[in-house]
Design an enzyme around this catalytic site. Structure first.
Site, mmCIF file in Angstrom:
data_model
loop_
_atom_site.group_PDB
_atom_site.id
_atom_site.type_symbol
_atom_site.label_atom_id
_atom_site.label_comp_id
_atom_site.label_asym_id
_atom_site.label_seq_id
_atom_site.Cartn_x
_atom_site.Cartn_y
_atom_site.Cartn_z
ATOM 1 N N HIS A 1 -9.359 0.964 5.347
ATOM 2 C CA HIS A 1 -8.040 0.877 5.853
ATOM 3 C C HIS A 1 -8.166 2.203 7.182
ATOM 4 O O HIS A 1 -9.045 3.097 7.036
ATOM 5 C CB HIS A 1 -6.865 1.657 5.055
ATOM 6 C CG HIS A 1 -5.596 1.666 5.575
ATOM 7 N ND1 HIS A 1 -5.113 2.588 6.463
ATOM 8 C CD2 HIS A 1 -4.608 0.836 5.211
ATOM 9 C CE1 HIS A 1 -3.756 2.105 6.870
ATOM 10 N NE2 HIS A 1 -3.478 1.217 6.097
ATOM 11 N N GLU B 1 -6.572 4.666 8.106
ATOM 12 C CA GLU B 1 -6.208 5.860 7.896
ATOM 13 C C GLU B 1 -7.469 6.605 7.254
ATOM 14 O O GLU B 1 -7.955 7.812 7.504
ATOM 15 C CB GLU B 1 -5.137 6.111 6.844
ATOM 16 C CG GLU B 1 -3.916 5.876 7.829
ATOM 17 C CD GLU B 1 -2.735 5.318 7.174
ATOM 18 O OE1 GLU B 1 -2.697 5.260 5.784
ATOM 19 O OE2 GLU B 1 -1.788 4.668 7.681
ATOM 20 N N SER C 1 4.033 -2.307 10.280
ATOM 21 C CA SER C 1 5.599 -2.436 10.422
ATOM 22 C C SER C 1 6.084 -3.808 9.949
ATOM 23 O O SER C 1 6.965 -4.197 10.617
ATOM 24 C CB SER C 1 5.927 -2.240 11.865
ATOM 25 O OG SER C 1 5.667 -0.652 12.254
ATOM 26 N N ASN D 1 0.785 -1.222 -0.143
ATOM 27 C CA ASN D 1 -0.049 -0.082 -0.002
ATOM 28 C C ASN D 1 0.798 1.348 -0.077
ATOM 29 O O ASN D 1 1.529 1.607 1.015
ATOM 30 C CB ASN D 1 -0.726 -0.075 1.331
ATOM 31 C CG ASN D 1 -1.761 1.306 1.477
ATOM 32 O OD1 ASN D 1 -1.739 2.084 0.396
ATOM 33 N ND2 ASN D 1 -2.429 1.294 2.832
ATOM 34 N N TRP D 2 1.012 1.911 -1.196
ATOM 35 C CA TRP D 2 1.792 3.041 -1.262
ATOM 36 C C TRP D 2 1.116 4.220 -0.392
ATOM 37 O O TRP D 2 2.007 5.310 -0.320
ATOM 38 C CB TRP D 2 2.153 3.282 -2.708
ATOM 39 C CG TRP D 2 2.965 2.475 -3.457
ATOM 40 C CD1 TRP D 2 3.493 1.321 -2.889
ATOM 41 C CD2 TRP D 2 3.895 2.796 -4.525
ATOM 42 N NE1 TRP D 2 4.609 0.748 -3.796
ATOM 43 C CE2 TRP D 2 4.715 1.560 -4.845
ATOM 44 C CE3 TRP D 2 3.479 3.429 -5.712
ATOM 45 C CZ2 TRP D 2 5.555 1.450 -5.975
ATOM 46 C CZ3 TRP D 2 4.392 3.263 -6.722
ATOM 47 C CH2 TRP D 2 5.316 2.318 -6.991
ATOM 48 N N LYS D 3 0.003 4.284 -0.182
ATOM 49 C CA LYS D 3 -0.690 5.199 0.537
ATOM 50 C C LYS D 3 -0.465 6.449 -0.182
ATOM 51 O O LYS D 3 -0.504 6.584 -1.514
ATOM 52 C CB LYS D 3 -0.076 5.453 2.049
ATOM 53 C CG LYS D 3 -0.159 4.122 2.728
ATOM 54 C CD LYS D 3 0.002 4.266 4.253
ATOM 55 C CE LYS D 3 -0.194 3.062 4.983
ATOM 56 N NZ LYS D 3 0.087 3.132 6.307
ATOM 57 N N GLY E 1 3.177 1.952 10.862
ATOM 58 C CA GLY E 1 4.096 2.973 10.605
ATOM 59 C C GLY E 1 5.045 3.322 12.026
ATOM 60 O O GLY E 1 5.700 4.449 12.087
ATOM 61 N N GLU F 1 -4.677 -5.033 10.639
ATOM 62 C CA GLU F 1 -3.897 -3.937 10.750
ATOM 63 C C GLU F 1 -3.788 -3.348 12.186
ATOM 64 O O GLU F 1 -4.852 -2.343 12.203
ATOM 65 C CB GLU F 1 -3.790 -3.208 9.709
ATOM 66 C CG GLU F 1 -3.688 -3.825 8.379
ATOM 67 C CD GLU F 1 -3.086 -2.547 7.476
ATOM 68 O OE1 GLU F 1 -1.953 -2.888 6.750
ATOM 69 O OE2 GLU F 1 -3.523 -1.442 7.204
ATOM 70 N N GLY G 1 3.057 -1.101 4.226
ATOM 71 C CA GLY G 1 3.033 0.254 3.777
ATOM 72 C C GLY G 1 4.402 0.655 3.426
ATOM 73 O O GLY G 1 5.085 0.383 2.267
ATOM 74 N N GLY G 2 5.110 1.152 4.572
ATOM 75 C CA GLY G 2 6.615 1.869 4.252
ATOM 76 C C GLY G 2 7.637 0.897 3.212
ATOM 77 O O GLY G 2 8.164 1.282 2.583
HETATM 78 P P1 13P Z 1 3.210 0.422 7.435
HETATM 79 O O1 13P Z 1 3.971 -1.172 6.940
HETATM 80 O O2 13P Z 1 4.217 1.514 7.014
HETATM 81 O O3 13P Z 1 3.445 0.044 9.022
HETATM 82 O O4 13P Z 1 2.085 0.435 7.131
HETATM 83 C C1 13P Z 1 1.047 -0.665 7.077
HETATM 84 C C2 13P Z 1 -0.227 -0.117 6.245
HETATM 85 O O5 13P Z 1 -0.796 0.422 6.893
HETATM 86 C C3 13P Z 1 -0.608 -1.081 5.195
HETATM 87 O O6 13P Z 1 -1.832 -0.505 4.729
#
Ligand code: 13P
Length: 251
Positions: free
Chosen positions: A91, A93, A207, A9-11, A167, A161, A228-229
């Site tokens: 998600h 977020e 993470s 997920n590149w957000k 993050g 998640e 994510g990251g």
């Molecule tokens: P991180 O891997 O950056 O913690 O993010 C997880 C995430 O929210 C994937 O959707």
């Protein structure tokens, strides 16, 4: 039943130049033994789909309606038309930034299915909820409200998640992940057709990094990750894909 899934997920990250990472990823995995999915921002879905090779491309949200007066929103049909096969829905977020409710997520899932997209439905508890010992109640309520009747292994992926692990570099203990994924599997089996519930992928997210992926993928009922990251750089995500391939073959 579908195989393991490594999803990125590149957000709200990525411009055209970032597609070089996707091209490298595709070159690193010409014939993957697991499913690989990258969800770039909506502006890149079409170009990403052209560059993706064996990698699937997904959106990060869609509207519940197919079209209409919804400025700034994107429909599942539009994502499909741009080359997406999946869409992340609910998600944390989006639940936080946009106040999305379980009912809204549920309606978006129906729209995704109607367009032929696989819905990657996200659930997760806050740190406060985990510390209060109400994680399973919270997840059960999210699953009950967000996952529509008719969910199949082929059209639904659940991503667990924990909000506090996103993050932050913190992850639950391996025992906690095992217990939570087992709870989710049991809940799905109790509320949906049993064989489908057992075939549905349950991803862990929060993470996930190259150095912790293998131990997470070794756990029961962990069918991949939503990253994510560490999905932004091809080298990091490739290492996670490799770890998932190794766990799937028992290497
Ligand atoms: P991180 O891997 O950056 O913690 O993010 C997880 C995430 O929210 C994937 O959707």
């Amino acid at each position: 039943m579908p195989g393991k899934l490594a999803a990125g997920n590149w957000k709200m990250n990525g411009v055209s130049a970032s597609l070089a990472q996707l091209e490298t990823l595709a070159a690193n995995h010409p014939d993957p033994s697991v499913e690989i999915l990258i969800c770039p921002p909506a502006t890149l879905v079409s170009k990403a789909a052209d560059a993706a090779g064996p990698i699937r491309i997904g959106g990060q949200d869609c509207h519940a309606n197919t079209s209409g007066a919804h400025t700034g929103d994107i429909s599942a049909d539009m994502l499909k038309d741009a080359g997406a096969t999946h869409v992340i829905l609910g998600h944390s977020e989006r639940r936080t930034d946009h106040g999305e409710t379980d009912q809204q997520v549920h309606d978006k899932v129906l729209a995704a299915w109607a367009s032929g997209l696989v819905a990657v439905i996200c659930i997760g508890e806050t740190l406060e909820e985990r510390e209060k010992g109400v994680t399973n109640q919270v997840l059960g309520k999210q699953l009950e409200g967000s996952v529509p009747d008719g969910a199949l292994a082929a059209n639904t992926v659940i991503a667990y998640e924990p909000v506090w692990a996103i993050g932050t570099g913190k992850i639950p203990s391996l025992d906690e992940i095992t217990q939570t994924h087992s709870f989710i599997r049991g809940f799905l089996a109790a509320h949906h057709e049993t064989a489908e519930a057992h075939g549905m992928r349950i991803l862990y997210g929060g993470s996930v990094k190259p150095d912790n992926a293998s131990e997470i993928f070794a756990l029961n009922n962990v069918d991949g990750a939503l990253v994510g990251g560490a999905s932004l750089k091809a080298a990091d995500f490739s290492a996670i894909v490799n770890a998932l391939e190794a766990s799937a073959t028992g290497v």
